[in-house]
Write a protein that holds these residues in place. Sequence first.
Motif, short mmCIF file in Angstrom:
data_model
loop_
_atom_site.label_atom_id
_atom_site.label_comp_id
_atom_site.label_asym_id
_atom_site.label_seq_id
_atom_site.Cartn_x
_atom_site.Cartn_y
_atom_site.Cartn_z
N LEU A 58 -16.64 -18.96 7.27
CA LEU A 58 -16.19 -20.24 6.94
C LEU A 58 -14.84 -20.27 6.49
O LEU A 58 -14.52 -19.22 5.31
N LEU A 59 -13.95 -21.14 6.71
CA LEU A 59 -12.68 -21.05 6.32
C LEU A 59 -12.29 -22.40 6.06
O LEU A 59 -12.42 -23.47 6.79
N GLY A 60 -11.85 -22.55 4.85
CA GLY A 60 -11.59 -23.86 4.19
C GLY A 60 -10.63 -23.76 3.13
O GLY A 60 -9.39 -22.84 3.23
N HIS A 61 -10.64 -24.11 1.88
CA HIS A 61 -9.88 -23.83 0.77
C HIS A 61 -10.23 -22.39 0.42
O HIS A 61 -9.33 -21.50 0.05
N ALA A 98 -9.13 -6.99 0.41
CA ALA A 98 -7.54 -7.02 0.42
C ALA A 98 -6.95 -6.59 1.81
O ALA A 98 -7.48 -5.94 2.54
N VAL A 99 -5.96 -7.41 2.34
CA VAL A 99 -5.20 -7.35 3.57
C VAL A 99 -3.80 -6.69 3.18
O VAL A 99 -3.29 -6.11 4.20
N VAL A 100 -3.36 -6.73 1.92
CA VAL A 100 -2.13 -6.18 1.70
C VAL A 100 -2.28 -5.82 0.15
O VAL A 100 -2.52 -6.49 -0.80
N VAL A 101 -1.92 -4.36 0.09
CA VAL A 101 -1.94 -3.71 -1.22
C VAL A 101 -0.65 -4.43 -2.04
O VAL A 101 0.32 -4.45 -1.66
N ASP A 102 -1.22 -4.92 -3.42
CA ASP A 102 -0.14 -5.36 -4.17
C ASP A 102 0.61 -6.46 -3.66
O ASP A 102 1.69 -6.93 -3.67
N GLY A 103 -0.24 -7.66 -2.81
CA GLY A 103 0.35 -8.59 -1.91
C GLY A 103 0.42 -9.78 -2.92
O GLY A 103 0.27 -9.90 -4.10
N GLN A 104 0.17 -10.81 -2.25
CA GLN A 104 0.27 -12.15 -2.89
C GLN A 104 -0.73 -12.31 -3.90
O GLN A 104 -1.84 -11.75 -3.52
N PRO A 105 -0.65 -13.03 -4.91
CA PRO A 105 -1.55 -13.19 -6.01
C PRO A 105 -2.60 -14.17 -5.43
O PRO A 105 -2.45 -15.00 -4.73
N CYS A 106 -3.86 -13.69 -5.67
CA CYS A 106 -5.02 -14.85 -5.34
C CYS A 106 -5.70 -15.30 -6.55
O CYS A 106 -5.46 -14.69 -7.73
N ARG A 107 -6.24 -16.63 -6.47
CA ARG A 107 -6.65 -17.29 -7.59
C ARG A 107 -8.07 -16.52 -8.17
O ARG A 107 -8.32 -17.01 -9.21
N LEU A 166 -7.35 -11.86 1.39
CA LEU A 166 -7.20 -12.39 2.62
C LEU A 166 -7.06 -13.89 2.25
O LEU A 166 -6.10 -14.74 3.14
N GLU A 167 -7.72 -14.40 1.21
CA GLU A 167 -7.64 -15.77 0.94
C GLU A 167 -6.19 -16.23 0.72
O GLU A 167 -5.95 -17.19 0.57
N ALA A 168 -5.47 -15.23 -0.04
CA ALA A 168 -4.17 -15.71 -0.40
C ALA A 168 -3.09 -15.73 0.86
O ALA A 168 -2.19 -16.10 0.64
N ALA A 221 -6.45 -22.34 2.57
CA ALA A 221 -5.97 -23.72 2.80
C ALA A 221 -4.61 -23.97 1.79
O ALA A 221 -3.54 -24.27 1.98
N GLY A 222 -5.17 -23.57 0.30
CA GLY A 222 -4.03 -23.67 -0.32
C GLY A 222 -2.93 -22.75 -0.21
O GLY A 222 -1.88 -23.04 -0.37
#
Length: 408
Positions: A218-221, A248-257, A264-266, A270-271
Motif C-alpha cells: 500500500l502506497l499513499g500518504h 531505513a533506506v538511507v542512514v541518517d537520511g531525510q527526517p520521517c514523521r 522509505l516513507e520519507a 505522498a507528503g
Amino acid sequence: MDIRGRSTVHGLRRENRARALWDLYLNGPGSRQRIGAGAGVSPGTVSNVVGDLMDQGLVQESGSLPSGGGRPSSIVQIDPGYASVVGVDVGESSVLVELFDLAMQVRGRQRVPTELARLSPTEVVGQIVAGVGAVLEQSGAGTDDVLGVGVGVPGLVEHAPLAVVHAQTVGWDAVPLEALLREHTPLPLAVDNGAKLLGQAEHWFGAARGATDVVVVLLGHGLGTSIFTRGSGARTPMSSPGEWGHTAVVVDGQPCRCGARGCLEAYVGAGAVAARYDQLRGSTDGPPDVEARVTALLARAGTDPAAATVLDEVVRYLGAGIGNLVNVYSPTRVVLGGWLGRQLAELRMPEIAAAAAQNALRTPFADVELLRADLGADAVALGAATLPVGRFLSSGGQRDAVHRSSPA
C-alpha cells in the motif's frame, strides 16, 4: 449418544457447512459436485449440507448445468441479500464507511474528509458511528441485517482482548479504539491494520488472487505491506501487516514523521513526494490537498523537468524497498496498491521492476511477478468488510456465533 459424541457430530456438521460456504464464497456459484470436491466431503454429505443452507435461506439455486442426457445439475450460490456487512477505512485524508451485501456489492457509502494528524480518536469514533448510521439509512438495512463492522486503521493493532491501535505517525499511542466504538454500537466489531486489509481484499478478489506467497504493498500518504504466507487454497489466508515504510533506506537520511531518519516513507510517501517537488521548484504553490498535488505532479512528469526528477527518484527508492521485500520474503508476486501505488505502477511499472531487480538477489527475483492492484479507492473498506464475512463463513453460517466471537 453421550454429550461428547453429540458435540463431535455438531462440530463436524459446522465444519462441513463452513467448507461448503468458503467454496461458494471464494469460487462463486457452483454445482454440488464441485462444492463436494472442494470441501472434501461425500456426495451425500454435501447434498445434506446444501439442503440445510437452502432451508436457512443462506444459499439459493441460480441455474443449472447442461447434461449429456441425464438430469441437469443445479447451480447454487450464496444469497447476496441474506445479510450485510460494513467496512470502514480510517485513512489519513478521509474516513470511508461502506455497506456491502454478501456479493460485496456496495449498497451504501459515506466518505468524510479528515486531517487524521489533527483528528482525535474520539472524533474518529464519531465519524465511524455517524457513517454506519448513514449507510444503514441509505441501504434500508437494519442493525439485525448486519453481520458486523470491520475497521481498517493506520499503524499496528494489538488484539488483547479488544483492539488497541498504535499509530505513531498520527499521534495515536495505545488508543483503545474497539472499546471506544463499543460504547456507541451493539454491532460486532473487528479492527485491523489498513494495509493488511487492502492485501486481504486483493488476495480474495484482486491481483493477488491465487498467489501462493505474495506481498501486497500500500502506497499513499504512508506505506505498508500485507505479507501472505499461505496460498488461496486456505480458507482463511494468513497474513501479517508490515510497517515497511519505516524501514531505513538511507542512514541518517531525510527526517520521517515517525521521528526516525532515512525511512522509505520519507522518500516515497505522498507528503515526501510533494515536498521534494516544492524543493526543486523553489515554490510551495499548489492545491492544499496532498493527494491532488501528487496526482498533478505525476501527470506533468512528461513535460515538467522537476516532476520528472521527482518521479525518477521515487522509482529508485521504491525499487530498493521492493528489492528488500523480495530478499526477505521470496514472494512469487508483489502487488502495488493504494492510490499512489496504482498510479506509479501505471506510469512506470517497467522502471520499477528494473530498479527492484537491481536491489534484489537474482534467484528470488527471478520468480517474482510485479502487478498493479486491481481494486481501487475502497479496497481497504472492502478488506475490512471481509473480517465479519470470514467469521460468519467459518462459523458455518451461524449469526449468533459471529456475535459471540466479538467480545462484549
